[in-house]
Design an enzyme around this catalytic site. Structure first.
Site, PDB file in Angstrom:
ATOM      1  N   CYS A  71       0.848  -1.198   0.000  1.00 56.93           N
ATOM      2  CA  CYS A  71       0.000   0.000   0.000  1.00 56.93           C
ATOM      3  C   CYS A  71       0.877   1.240   0.000  1.00 56.93           C
ATOM      4  CB  CYS A  71      -0.938  -0.037   1.190  1.00 56.93           C
ATOM      5  SG  CYS A  71      -2.158  -1.325   0.957  1.00 56.93           S
ATOM      6  N   SER A  81      -3.239   3.181  -1.563  1.00 55.20           N
ATOM      7  CA  SER A  81      -4.514   2.792  -0.955  1.00 55.20           C
ATOM      8  C   SER A  81      -4.369   2.946   0.553  1.00 55.20           C
ATOM      9  CB  SER A  81      -4.778   1.326  -1.342  1.00 55.20           C
ATOM     10  OG  SER A  81      -5.892   0.805  -0.657  1.00 55.20           O
ATOM     11  N   CYS A  82      -5.348   3.607   1.195  1.00 52.58           N
ATOM     12  CA  CYS A  82      -5.167   3.908   2.615  1.00 52.58           C
ATOM     13  C   CYS A  82      -6.451   3.746   3.409  1.00 52.58           C
ATOM     14  CB  CYS A  82      -4.646   5.339   2.751  1.00 52.58           C
ATOM     15  SG  CYS A  82      -4.327   5.796   4.439  1.00 52.58           S
ATOM     16  N   ILE A  92     -12.635   5.080   4.105  1.00 52.63           N
ATOM     17  CA  ILE A  92     -13.145   4.585   5.386  1.00 52.63           C
ATOM     18  C   ILE A  92     -14.096   3.444   5.032  1.00 52.63           C
ATOM     19  CG2 ILE A  92     -14.546   5.153   7.418  1.00 52.63           C
ATOM     20  CD1 ILE A  92     -13.630   8.069   7.153  1.00 52.63           C
ATOM     21  N   TYR A  93     -13.877   2.235   5.583  1.00 49.58           N
ATOM     22  CA  TYR A  93     -14.783   1.112   5.302  1.00 49.58           C
ATOM     23  C   TYR A  93     -16.144   1.377   5.937  1.00 49.58           C
ATOM     24  CZ  TYR A  93     -10.912  -1.707   3.481  1.00 49.58           C
ATOM     25  OH  TYR A  93      -9.876  -2.176   2.727  1.00 49.58           O
TER      26      TYR A  93
HETATM   27  N1  MHF Z   1      -7.903  -3.476   5.717  1.00 53.41           N
HETATM   28  C1  MHF Z   1      -6.612  -3.292   5.985  1.00 53.41           C
HETATM   29  N2  MHF Z   1      -6.232  -2.150   6.591  1.00 53.41           N
HETATM   30  C2  MHF Z   1      -4.917  -1.923   6.875  1.00 53.41           C
HETATM   31  O1  MHF Z   1      -4.614  -0.855   7.432  1.00 53.41           O
HETATM   32  C3  MHF Z   1      -3.957  -2.916   6.512  1.00 53.41           C
HETATM   33  C4  MHF Z   1      -4.389  -4.109   5.891  1.00 53.41           C
HETATM   34  N3  MHF Z   1      -5.723  -4.271   5.639  1.00 53.41           N
HETATM   35  N4  MHF Z   1      -3.528  -5.117   5.577  1.00 53.41           N
HETATM   36  C5  MHF Z   1      -2.097  -4.922   5.689  1.00 53.41           C
HETATM   37  C6  MHF Z   1      -1.718  -3.954   6.726  1.00 53.41           C
HETATM   38  C7  MHF Z   1      -1.828  -4.383   8.143  1.00 53.41           C
HETATM   39  N5  MHF Z   1      -2.080  -3.098   8.819  1.00 53.41           N
HETATM   40  C8  MHF Z   1      -2.744  -2.997  10.048  1.00 53.41           C
HETATM   41  C9  MHF Z   1      -3.399  -4.089  10.545  1.00 53.41           C
HETATM   42  C10 MHF Z   1      -4.059  -4.001  11.753  1.00 53.41           C
HETATM   43  C11 MHF Z   1      -4.049  -2.819  12.464  1.00 53.41           C
HETATM   44  C12 MHF Z   1      -4.766  -2.774  13.783  1.00 53.41           C
HETATM   45  O2  MHF Z   1      -5.532  -3.650  14.117  1.00 53.41           O
HETATM   46  N6  MHF Z   1      -4.521  -1.782  14.597  1.00 53.41           N
HETATM   47  C13 MHF Z   1      -5.202  -1.616  15.867  1.00 53.41           C
HETATM   48  C14 MHF Z   1      -4.491  -2.272  17.035  1.00 53.41           C
HETATM   49  C15 MHF Z   1      -3.034  -2.524  16.854  1.00 53.41           C
HETATM   50  C16 MHF Z   1      -2.385  -3.254  18.039  1.00 53.41           C
HETATM   51  O3  MHF Z   1      -3.058  -3.574  19.032  1.00 53.41           O
HETATM   52  O4  MHF Z   1      -1.163  -3.482  17.962  1.00 53.41           O
HETATM   53  C17 MHF Z   1      -5.376  -0.135  16.158  1.00 53.41           C
HETATM   54  O5  MHF Z   1      -6.271   0.164  16.934  1.00 53.41           O
HETATM   55  O6  MHF Z   1      -4.644   0.682  15.601  1.00 53.41           O
HETATM   56  C18 MHF Z   1      -3.371  -1.708  11.960  1.00 53.41           C
HETATM   57  C19 MHF Z   1      -2.717  -1.807  10.739  1.00 53.41           C
HETATM   58  C20 MHF Z   1      -2.110  -2.042   7.869  1.00 53.41           C
HETATM   59  N7  MHF Z   1      -2.571  -2.761   6.726  1.00 53.41           N
HETATM   60  O1  LIG Z   2       0.303   0.077   5.182  1.00 51.62           O
HETATM   61  C1  LIG Z   2      -0.872  -0.142   4.847  1.00 51.62           C
HETATM   62  C2  LIG Z   2      -1.279  -1.368   4.337  1.00 51.62           C
HETATM   63  C3  LIG Z   2      -2.566  -1.533   3.979  1.00 51.62           C
HETATM   64  N1  LIG Z   2      -3.476  -0.538   4.115  1.00 51.62           N
HETATM   65  C4  LIG Z   2      -4.881  -0.780   3.726  1.00 51.62           C
HETATM   66  C5  LIG Z   2      -5.440  -0.070   2.543  1.00 51.62           C
HETATM   67  C6  LIG Z   2      -6.574  -0.987   2.105  1.00 51.62           C
HETATM   68  O2  LIG Z   2      -7.712  -0.749   2.933  1.00 51.62           O
HETATM   69  C7  LIG Z   2      -6.019  -2.368   2.413  1.00 51.62           C
HETATM   70  C8  LIG Z   2      -5.361  -3.003   1.225  1.00 51.62           C
HETATM   71  O3  LIG Z   2      -6.310  -3.338   0.291  1.00 51.62           O
HETATM   72  P1  LIG Z   2      -6.079  -3.234  -1.304  1.00 51.62           P
HETATM   73  O4  LIG Z   2      -7.301  -3.905  -1.853  1.00 51.62           O
HETATM   74  O5  LIG Z   2      -4.822  -3.991  -1.623  1.00 51.62           O
HETATM   75  O6  LIG Z   2      -5.983  -1.791  -1.658  1.00 51.62           O
HETATM   76  O7  LIG Z   2      -5.054  -2.162   3.423  1.00 51.62           O
HETATM   77  C9  LIG Z   2      -3.094   0.671   4.653  1.00 51.62           C
HETATM   78  O8  LIG Z   2      -3.899   1.604   4.823  1.00 51.62           O
HETATM   79  N2  LIG Z   2      -1.798   0.834   4.984  1.00 51.62           N
END
Ligand code: MHF
Ligand SMILES: O=c1ccn([C@H]2C[C@H](O)[C@@H](COP(=O)(O)O)O2)c(=O)[nH]1
Length: 283
Positions: A160, A181-182, A222-223
């Site tokens: 991303c 993508s964010c 924002i989902y």
């Molecule tokens: N849908 C989606 N959104 C993302 O931001 C994302 C992905 N997928 N896939 C790849 C990576 C993984 N990332 C992530 C995944 C999970 C959190 C998350 O759950 N954060 C929580 C708690 C973190 C913790 O407890 O360590 C938060 O409240 O920020 C954040 C970024 C960013 N990326």
């Molecule tokens: O560093 C990151 C990694 C992932 N994301 C988010 C952005 C999207 O919501 C998903 C990835 O989905 P795609 O379909 O591949 O775009 O993960 C992020 O914000 N930051």
């Protein structure tokens, strides 16, 4: 913090609904956002309107810089963010390139540290950048890119935040980071920290002052299942002043980052925040 809240408000006020096939959810979406972080002034861009788990975001960055390719390696340094994408995404689970539990495939740091050349040898993009910058060289191509379309099918997710470009002006180092993508409620909270910390770290190990970091986002969304929490809870809160980030000054080389650096080498001072908010995560 104000620019983060302004982006959230802009998505709510003028975003358009877009269907997303991969996750099966709709996203409220805007195109193009520019964020700037003053790394030289140490204004650490932590979200203050909810609790930010900033250490996990720095751990994720360390994993990228080390070329990790397994969610288990990320877990071992305090980051759980890759468990779902490595082990719960149907498309990746049935992909013949996946090498068992926790494998993420050829994503992020694998491309950054071991980009495959046609002759089978590997290219270490980060090593070249650190060597150049340490000598005071900016060849106008100090680019770390994780974006390798020819190998998308060999990884669990396309990167991303995919490209980081370093620039030297005199003794000051700048960073421009590009994101396609964010996920603004979850991902951006991490990505802001990573852009800031990447510039601070690379400036420190190459012997330069840090300037500004420029974060350029294309699709900011924002989902649908996150919208209510963002609109009715997080955006109703008043932000606090930004905290400061301290990095252990003993970190002096890329080898230090690769070998002994842990989350104990990063401290935040003056972090005031509102209650945690748990946003839904889409795999
Ligand atoms: N849908 C989606 N959104 C993302 O931001 C994302 C992905 N997928 N896939 C790849 C990576 C993984 N990332 C992530 C995944 C999970 C959190 C998350 O759950 N954060 C929580 C708690 C973190 C913790 O407890 O360590 C938060 O409240 O920020 C954040 C970024 C960013 N990326
Ligand atoms: O560093 C990151 C990694 C992932 N994301 C988010 C952005 C999207 O919501 C998903 C990835 O989905 P795609 O379909 O591949 O775009 O993960 C992020 O914000 N930051």
């Amino acid at each position: 913090m104000k620019q983060y809240l302004a982006l959230c408000q802009r998505i709510i006020d003028s975003g358009e609904w877009v269907e997303n096939k991969r996750t099966g959810k709709r996203c409220l979406t805007v195109i193009n956002a520019d964020l700037t972080y003053d790394v030289g002034a140490n204004a650490f861009p932590l979200i203050t309107t909810r609790k930010s788990y900033w250490k996990a975001a720095i751990a994720e960055l360390l994993g990228y810089l080390r070329g990790y390719d397994s969610a288990a390696q990320f877990r071992a340094i305090g980051c759980n963010t890759w468990n779902a994408n490595a082990n719960e995404n149907e498309a990746w689970l049935s992909n013949p390139h996946r090498q068992g539990e926790d494998d993420m495939g050829r994503v992020y740091g694998v491309q950054g540290r071991r980009w495959q050349r046609p002759d089978g040898s590997t290219l270490d993009q980060l090593r070249k950048i650190v060597d150049d910058l340490s000598k005071g060289v900016d060849d106008r191509g100090e680019i770390l890119t994780f974006y390798n379309p020819g190998e998308f099918d060999m990884g669990c997710l396309r990167p991303c935040m995919h490209t980081h470009t370093f620039s030297l002006l005199g003794d000051t180092l700048y960073l421009t980071s590009s994101q396609r993508s964010c996920d603004v409620p979850l991902g951006l909270n991490f990505n802001q920290i990573q852009v800031f910390t990447l510039l601070a770290l690379i400036a420190q190990i190459t012997g330069h002052k840090a300037g500004q970091a420029y974060h350029k986002i294309v699709n900011a969304h924002i989902y649908e299942d996150q919208l209510e929490l963002m609109r009715d809870v997080q955006l109703k809160r008043e932000p606090f002043e930004l905290p400061r980030l301290t990095i252990n000054p003993d970190i002096k080389t890329l080898e230090d980052i690769e070998t002994w650096v842990t989350l104990d080498d990063f401290e935040v001072e003056g972090y005031q925040y509102h209650d945690p908010i748990q946003y839904p995560f889409s795999v």
